[in-house]
Design an enzyme around this catalytic site. Structure first.
Site, short mmCIF file in Angstrom:
data_model
loop_
_atom_site.label_atom_id
_atom_site.label_comp_id
_atom_site.label_asym_id
_atom_site.label_seq_id
_atom_site.Cartn_x
_atom_site.Cartn_y
_atom_site.Cartn_z
N ILE A 2 0.84 -1.19 0.00
CA ILE A 2 0.00 0.00 0.00
C ILE A 2 0.88 1.25 0.00
O ILE A 2 1.98 1.23 0.54
CB ILE A 2 -0.98 -0.03 1.21
CG1 ILE A 2 -1.97 1.14 1.16
CG2 ILE A 2 -0.24 -0.08 2.53
CD1 ILE A 2 -3.12 1.01 2.18
N CYS A 3 0.38 2.30 -0.64
CA CYS A 3 1.03 3.61 -0.61
C CYS A 3 2.45 3.53 -1.16
O CYS A 3 2.68 3.00 -2.25
CB CYS A 3 0.98 4.16 0.81
SG CYS A 3 1.52 5.89 0.97
N GLY A 4 3.42 4.05 -0.45
CA GLY A 4 4.79 4.11 -0.93
C GLY A 4 5.40 2.76 -1.25
O GLY A 4 6.31 2.66 -2.08
N THR A 35 4.08 0.53 -2.97
CA THR A 35 3.82 0.23 -4.38
C THR A 35 4.94 0.79 -5.26
O THR A 35 5.31 0.17 -6.27
CB THR A 35 2.46 0.78 -4.83
OG1 THR A 35 2.45 2.21 -4.72
CG2 THR A 35 1.32 0.19 -4.02
N ALA A 85 -2.74 -0.89 -3.23
CA ALA A 85 -3.74 0.12 -2.87
C ALA A 85 -3.03 1.44 -2.62
O ALA A 85 -1.83 1.48 -2.35
CB ALA A 85 -4.53 -0.31 -1.63
#
Length: 201
Positions: free
Chosen positions: A102-104, A106, A153
């Site tokens: 999720i977030c960074g 990715t 996400a």
């Protein structure tokens, strides 16, 4: 009986709000959540929480896990310190053990080449494009995406992130999964009755 195990990566500046729904309900479903740090030394979340990892990254083996969860962190974008976690994600996927980022995180997986051939999402498409990765055509503008054992996400979607984890692991299914999401994402009070009924069975 051995409990099912999931591994939650923890590192300095990790975003503590992004994985709480997932880990809380995995634990309730009988999973053992083990924290994994760069080493055995304590780390501090972006919210200032001090966490003592259960084990160091070099001790984690895909065959001992049901899932690797990678939260976002400032360090994903400011240094290469977390690259070993992206390489571990590759080892998990190669062993057909799922990964959820999720977030960074990715962006870390994008730099590792793990999003080049899988449908995925993140905060926004241009955030991942800045990594120079080759998977831009597979970016999906939605809350969370699962493809071939990898869930992604954006930072504003911890509930959708958890939903896809539950779907992948079979923690909740069908109307129960839908009700869980509606309760925690939409504050739909009617969904609570569905969950209560399921819990009583």
């Amino acid at each position: 009986m051995t409990r099912k195990r999931v591994h939650l990566a923890v590192y300095d500046t990790y975003a503590d709000w992004e994985t709480g729904h997932a880990t809380a309900y995995l634990a309730r479903a009988g999973y053992e959540v083990r924290t994994v740090g760069p080493s055995a030394e304590p780390v501090r979340s972006i919210g200032g929480l001090r966490v003592q990892p259960d084990l160091a990254l070099d001790a984690v083996r895909p065959q001992d896990s049901s899932l690797l969860i990678l939260p976002g962190a400032d360090l994903w974008d400011t240094s290469d310190d977390l690259a070993p976690f992206a390489r571990t994600a590759r080892a998990f996927l190669d062993a057909e053990v799922p990964v959820a980022a999720i977030c960074g995180a990715t962006a870390g997986l994008a730099r590792e080449g793990l999003l080049d051939d899988r449908a995925h999402t993140s905060a926004v498409s241009f955030y991942l494009a800045a990594t120079g990765y080759g998977g831009g055509e597979r970016y999906v503008d939605t809350d969370a995406v699962g493809d071939r054992g990898l869930i992604t996400a954006g930072p504003t979607e911890p509930v959708a992130f958890a939903r896809e984890i539950f779907r992948l692991l079979g923690v909740y299914e069908g109307e129960v999964l839908d009700a869980w999401y509606r309760l925690f994402h939409d504050s739909d009070a009617q969904a609570y009755a569905v969950l209560e009924k399921a819990a009583a069975r």
